[in-house]
Design a protein around this motif. Structure first.
Motif, PDB file in Angstrom:
ATOM      1  N   ALA A 159      -5.445 -88.664 -24.900  1.00 11.41           N
ATOM      2  CA  ALA A 159      -6.651 -89.297 -25.433  1.00 11.41           C
ATOM      3  C   ALA A 159      -7.852 -89.051 -24.522  1.00 11.41           C
ATOM      4  O   ALA A 159      -7.718 -88.687 -23.359  1.00 11.41           O
ATOM      5  N   THR A 160      -9.043 -89.267 -25.083  1.00  6.69           N
ATOM      6  CA  THR A 160     -10.285 -89.250 -24.319  1.00  6.69           C
ATOM      7  C   THR A 160     -10.727 -90.691 -24.082  1.00  6.69           C
ATOM      8  O   THR A 160     -10.632 -91.529 -24.982  1.00  6.69           O
ATOM      9  N   LEU A 161     -11.204 -90.960 -22.887  1.00  6.89           N
ATOM     10  CA  LEU A 161     -11.767 -92.264 -22.551  1.00  6.89           C
ATOM     11  C   LEU A 161     -13.241 -92.081 -22.232  1.00  6.89           C
ATOM     12  O   LEU A 161     -13.608 -91.233 -21.418  1.00  6.89           O
ATOM     13  N   VAL A 162     -14.104 -92.872 -22.865  1.00  5.06           N
ATOM     14  CA  VAL A 162     -15.531 -92.888 -22.558  1.00  5.06           C
ATOM     15  C   VAL A 162     -15.888 -94.280 -22.055  1.00  5.06           C
ATOM     16  O   VAL A 162     -15.557 -95.278 -22.701  1.00  5.06           O
ATOM     17  N   VAL A 163     -16.527 -94.345 -20.890  1.00  2.00           N
ATOM     18  CA  VAL A 163     -17.008 -95.618 -20.352  1.00  2.00           C
ATOM     19  C   VAL A 163     -18.532 -95.570 -20.338  1.00  2.00           C
ATOM     20  O   VAL A 163     -19.136 -94.756 -19.640  1.00  2.00           O
ATOM     21  N   ASP A 164     -19.165 -96.443 -21.103  1.00  2.00           N
ATOM     22  CA  ASP A 164     -20.613 -96.428 -21.287  1.00  2.00           C
ATOM     23  C   ASP A 164     -21.136 -97.871 -21.259  1.00  2.00           C
ATOM     24  O   ASP A 164     -20.940 -98.612 -22.194  1.00  2.00           O
ATOM     25  N   LEU A 165     -21.751 -98.314 -20.187  1.00  2.00           N
ATOM     26  CA  LEU A 165     -22.120 -97.610 -18.975  1.00  2.00           C
ATOM     27  C   LEU A 165     -21.157 -97.965 -17.846  1.00  2.00           C
ATOM     28  O   LEU A 165     -20.651 -99.092 -17.791  1.00  2.00           O
ATOM     29  N   THR A 166     -21.032 -97.060 -16.887  1.00  3.76           N
ATOM     30  CA  THR A 166     -20.237 -97.331 -15.704  1.00  3.76           C
ATOM     31  C   THR A 166     -20.994 -98.212 -14.717  1.00  3.76           C
ATOM     32  O   THR A 166     -20.390 -98.864 -13.865  1.00  3.76           O
ATOM     33  N   ASP A 167     -22.325 -98.259 -14.846  1.00  9.21           N
ATOM     34  CA  ASP A 167     -23.159 -99.045 -13.927  1.00  9.21           C
ATOM     35  C   ASP A 167     -22.674-100.480 -13.792  1.00  9.21           C
ATOM     36  O   ASP A 167     -22.676-101.062 -12.698  1.00  9.21           O
ATOM     37  N   VAL A 168     -22.272-101.080 -14.914  1.00 10.23           N
ATOM     38  CA  VAL A 168     -21.813-102.468 -14.897  1.00 10.23           C
ATOM     39  C   VAL A 168     -20.576-102.617 -14.018  1.00 10.23           C
ATOM     40  O   VAL A 168     -20.447-103.585 -13.255  1.00 10.23           O
ATOM     41  N   LEU A 169     -19.673-101.676 -14.078  1.00 11.10           N
ATOM     42  CA  LEU A 169     -18.461-101.719 -13.249  1.00 11.10           C
ATOM     43  C   LEU A 169     -18.799-101.484 -11.787  1.00 11.10           C
ATOM     44  O   LEU A 169     -18.198-102.084 -10.893  1.00 11.10           O
ATOM     45  N   GLU A 170     -19.778-100.611 -11.539  1.00  9.36           N
ATOM     46  CA  GLU A 170     -20.145-100.254 -10.171  1.00  9.36           C
ATOM     47  C   GLU A 170     -20.772-101.414  -9.404  1.00  9.36           C
ATOM     48  O   GLU A 170     -20.830-101.369  -8.176  1.00  9.36           O
ATOM     49  N   ARG A 171     -21.235-102.417 -10.093  1.00  5.88           N
ATOM     50  CA  ARG A 171     -21.904-103.534  -9.422  1.00  5.88           C
ATOM     51  C   ARG A 171     -20.921-104.589  -8.912  1.00  5.88           C
ATOM     52  O   ARG A 171     -21.336-105.611  -8.378  1.00  5.88           O
ATOM     53  N   VAL A 189      -3.992 -88.889 -15.373  1.00 10.22           N
ATOM     54  CA  VAL A 189      -2.973 -87.888 -15.039  1.00 10.22           C
ATOM     55  C   VAL A 189      -1.676 -88.180 -15.792  1.00 10.22           C
ATOM     56  O   VAL A 189      -1.019 -87.279 -16.319  1.00 10.22           O
ATOM     57  N   GLU A 190      -1.313 -89.467 -15.840  1.00  5.92           N
ATOM     58  CA  GLU A 190      -0.080 -89.857 -16.540  1.00  5.92           C
ATOM     59  C   GLU A 190      -0.140 -89.512 -18.021  1.00  5.92           C
ATOM     60  O   GLU A 190       0.871 -89.116 -18.612  1.00  5.92           O
ATOM     61  N   THR A 191      -1.308 -89.659 -18.631  1.00  9.03           N
ATOM     62  CA  THR A 191      -1.437 -89.474 -20.075  1.00  9.03           C
ATOM     63  C   THR A 191      -1.984 -88.102 -20.466  1.00  9.03           C
ATOM     64  O   THR A 191      -2.119 -87.814 -21.665  1.00  9.03           O
ATOM     65  N   ASP A 192      -2.293 -87.255 -19.481  1.00 12.11           N
ATOM     66  CA  ASP A 192      -2.873 -85.938 -19.766  1.00 12.11           C
ATOM     67  C   ASP A 192      -4.151 -86.069 -20.588  1.00 12.11           C
ATOM     68  O   ASP A 192      -4.390 -85.295 -21.516  1.00 12.11           O
ATOM     69  N   GLY A 193      -4.967 -87.053 -20.258  1.00 16.04           N
ATOM     70  CA  GLY A 193      -6.218 -87.263 -20.974  1.00 16.04           C
ATOM     71  C   GLY A 193      -7.424 -86.865 -20.155  1.00 16.04           C
ATOM     72  O   GLY A 193      -7.309 -86.285 -19.070  1.00 16.04           O
ATOM     73  N   VAL A 194      -8.602 -87.198 -20.677  1.00 14.11           N
ATOM     74  CA  VAL A 194      -9.870 -86.912 -20.004  1.00 14.11           C
ATOM     75  C   VAL A 194     -10.738 -88.164 -20.080  1.00 14.11           C
ATOM     76  O   VAL A 194     -10.823 -88.804 -21.141  1.00 14.11           O
ATOM     77  N   ALA A 195     -11.381 -88.524 -18.970  1.00 15.56           N
ATOM     78  CA  ALA A 195     -12.268 -89.677 -18.934  1.00 15.56           C
ATOM     79  C   ALA A 195     -13.689 -89.221 -18.627  1.00 15.56           C
ATOM     80  O   ALA A 195     -13.898 -88.363 -17.754  1.00 15.56           O
ATOM     81  N   VAL A 196     -14.669 -89.790 -19.338  1.00 13.47           N
ATOM     82  CA  VAL A 196     -16.084 -89.503 -19.105  1.00 13.47           C
ATOM     83  C   VAL A 196     -16.776 -90.819 -18.757  1.00 13.47           C
ATOM     84  O   VAL A 196     -16.795 -91.751 -19.573  1.00 13.47           O
ATOM     85  N   LEU A 197     -17.338 -90.889 -17.543  1.00 15.64           N
ATOM     86  CA  LEU A 197     -18.016 -92.089 -17.071  1.00 15.64           C
ATOM     87  C   LEU A 197     -19.519 -91.864 -17.170  1.00 15.64           C
ATOM     88  O   LEU A 197     -20.074 -90.992 -16.509  1.00 15.64           O
ATOM     89  N   HIS A 198     -20.194 -92.651 -18.004  1.00 19.02           N
ATOM     90  CA  HIS A 198     -21.626 -92.506 -18.217  1.00 19.02           C
ATOM     91  C   HIS A 198     -22.380 -93.302 -17.153  1.00 19.02           C
ATOM     92  O   HIS A 198     -22.256 -94.525 -17.078  1.00 19.02           O
ATOM     93  N   CYS A 199     -23.160 -92.609 -16.325  1.00 21.01           N
ATOM     94  CA  CYS A 199     -23.850 -93.234 -15.193  1.00 21.01           C
ATOM     95  C   CYS A 199     -25.355 -92.969 -15.304  1.00 21.01           C
ATOM     96  O   CYS A 199     -25.772 -91.805 -15.355  1.00 21.01           O
ATOM     97  N   LEU A 200     -26.155 -94.024 -15.331  1.00 17.72           N
ATOM     98  CA  LEU A 200     -27.599 -93.857 -15.413  1.00 17.72           C
ATOM     99  C   LEU A 200     -28.215 -93.756 -14.028  1.00 17.72           C
ATOM    100  O   LEU A 200     -27.850 -94.504 -13.119  1.00 17.72           O
ATOM    101  N   ASP A 201     -29.162 -92.840 -13.878  1.00 21.48           N
ATOM    102  CA  ASP A 201     -29.913 -92.692 -12.642  1.00 21.48           C
ATOM    103  C   ASP A 201     -31.267 -93.374 -12.784  1.00 21.48           C
ATOM    104  O   ASP A 201     -31.740 -93.629 -13.877  1.00 21.48           O
ATOM    105  N   GLY A 202     -31.871 -93.647 -11.645  1.00 26.64           N
ATOM    106  CA  GLY A 202     -33.183 -94.272 -11.664  1.00 26.64           C
ATOM    107  C   GLY A 202     -33.213 -95.510 -10.801  1.00 26.64           C
ATOM    108  O   GLY A 202     -32.273 -95.799 -10.048  1.00 26.64           O
ATOM    109  N   PRO A 203     -34.283 -96.302 -10.873  1.00 27.60           N
ATOM    110  CA  PRO A 203     -34.408 -97.523 -10.071  1.00 27.60           C
ATOM    111  C   PRO A 203     -33.246 -98.481 -10.351  1.00 27.60           C
ATOM    112  O   PRO A 203     -32.807 -98.631 -11.482  1.00 27.60           O
ATOM    113  N   GLY A 204     -32.777 -99.118  -9.283  1.00 27.33           N
ATOM    114  CA  GLY A 204     -31.696-100.074  -9.446  1.00 27.33           C
ATOM    115  C   GLY A 204     -30.323 -99.453  -9.559  1.00 27.33           C
ATOM    116  O   GLY A 204     -29.373-100.107 -10.017  1.00 27.33           O
TER     117      GLY A 204
END
Length: 271
Positions: A159-171, A189-204
């Motif tokens: 499966a594919t995993l999309v995390v939007d936004l990762t900023d919330v987790l990073e805090r 690795v266990e599931t042979d999937g792909v993860a995409v972490l959406h990270c916003l740049d800019g102030p804060g």
């Protein structure tokens, strides 16, 4: 399994028969909170499996497409199974379109931390790019890392995993977040999937962004610039980090028009 607190021993010995859940025995099963919670968890597990239960490719050496055609061609077909990628971009960019395209190649779990699941669903249904039919879950609050980890733990193979936004987790606490990143990588690795972490740049930008960039296998950085021709805007996708190929030095120009077509221009860095 109904009317039991745990999976019976004889059932555990069954081969290739996954157990979706157990429902405890209570006096009023139709109204009891424990049975309601048990059935809700089973339904969620079924939804995740149904949404991501497409026929996966043979994963020995086969790459997994990202859904971004021009990028996949440059990568030789896609990303290796088990890859975790950070997509960095400014808030006023087309990065969400790339996330929606990532749902097309195979079943996808889309975790949203700021927008509601309904808003994400509407955006995916109305976009002009090709998409899949992802399972969308909204996670928030002080237990967001735990909630995300629990849901990710139910990902099926391929499966594919999309995390939007990762900023919330990073805090959150750095140690807890780094542990989450390590567990995420192990799960992909266990599931042979792909993860995409959406990270916003800019102030804060969260301080733990450095932990994200260090942990991921690749960084796709989308930049938006005004071309100076009337109101035209150019979009460039660069790959500043790519562990499998340290010599990757190309910039991909993305052209978003009425049908969200993409063209490729390569710009080699000169030492």
């Amino acid at each position: 399994m109904n009317r039991c607190e745990e999976v019976p021993t004889e059932v555990e010995s069954w081969v290739d028969v996954p157990v979706l859940g157990v429902v405890p025995e209570v006096e009023s099963p139709l109204t009891d909170e424990d049975t309601t919670a048990a059935y809700e968890e089973i339904v969620e597990t079924l939804q995740l499996r149904n949404a991501t239960d497409r026929t996966p490719p043979a994963y020995d050496d086969e790459l997994l497409p990202t859904g971004i055609d021009t990028l996949d061609r440059r990568l030789g077909g896609g990303l290796a199974p088990g890859s975790v990628v950070a997509l960095t971009a400014e808030p006023a960019s087309q990065s969400e379109q790339l996330l929606y395209e990532a749902t097309a190649p195979r079943g996808t779990l889309y975790l949203t931390t700021e927008r509601s699941a309904a808003n994400v669903r509407r955006a995916i249904e109305t976009t002009s790019v090709e998409t899949g039919n992802p399972t969308i879950r909204h996670v928030e609050g002080t237990t967001v890392l735990e909630e995300a980890s629990e849901i990710i733990g139910k990902l099926p193979d391929g499966a594919t995993l999309v995390v939007d936004l990762t900023d919330v987790l990073e805090r959150h606490d750095r140690r807890a977040y780094v542990s989450f990143l390590n567990d995420l990588k192990d799960r992909m690795v266990e599931t042979d999937g792909v993860a995409v972490l959406h990270c916003l740049d800019g102030p804060g930008r969260p301080e733990n962004r450095t932990a994200t960039i260090h942990a991921v296998d690749a960084v796709f950085d989308l930049r938006t610039t005004e071309s100076g021709v009337e109101t035209a805007v150019d979009h460039y996708l660069s790959v500043p980090k790519f562990r499998p190929e340290s010599t990757f030095t190309e910039t991909i120009e993305l052209e978003f028009d009425g049908v969200a077509a993409m063209t490729l221009e390569t710009k080699q860095d000169v030492d």
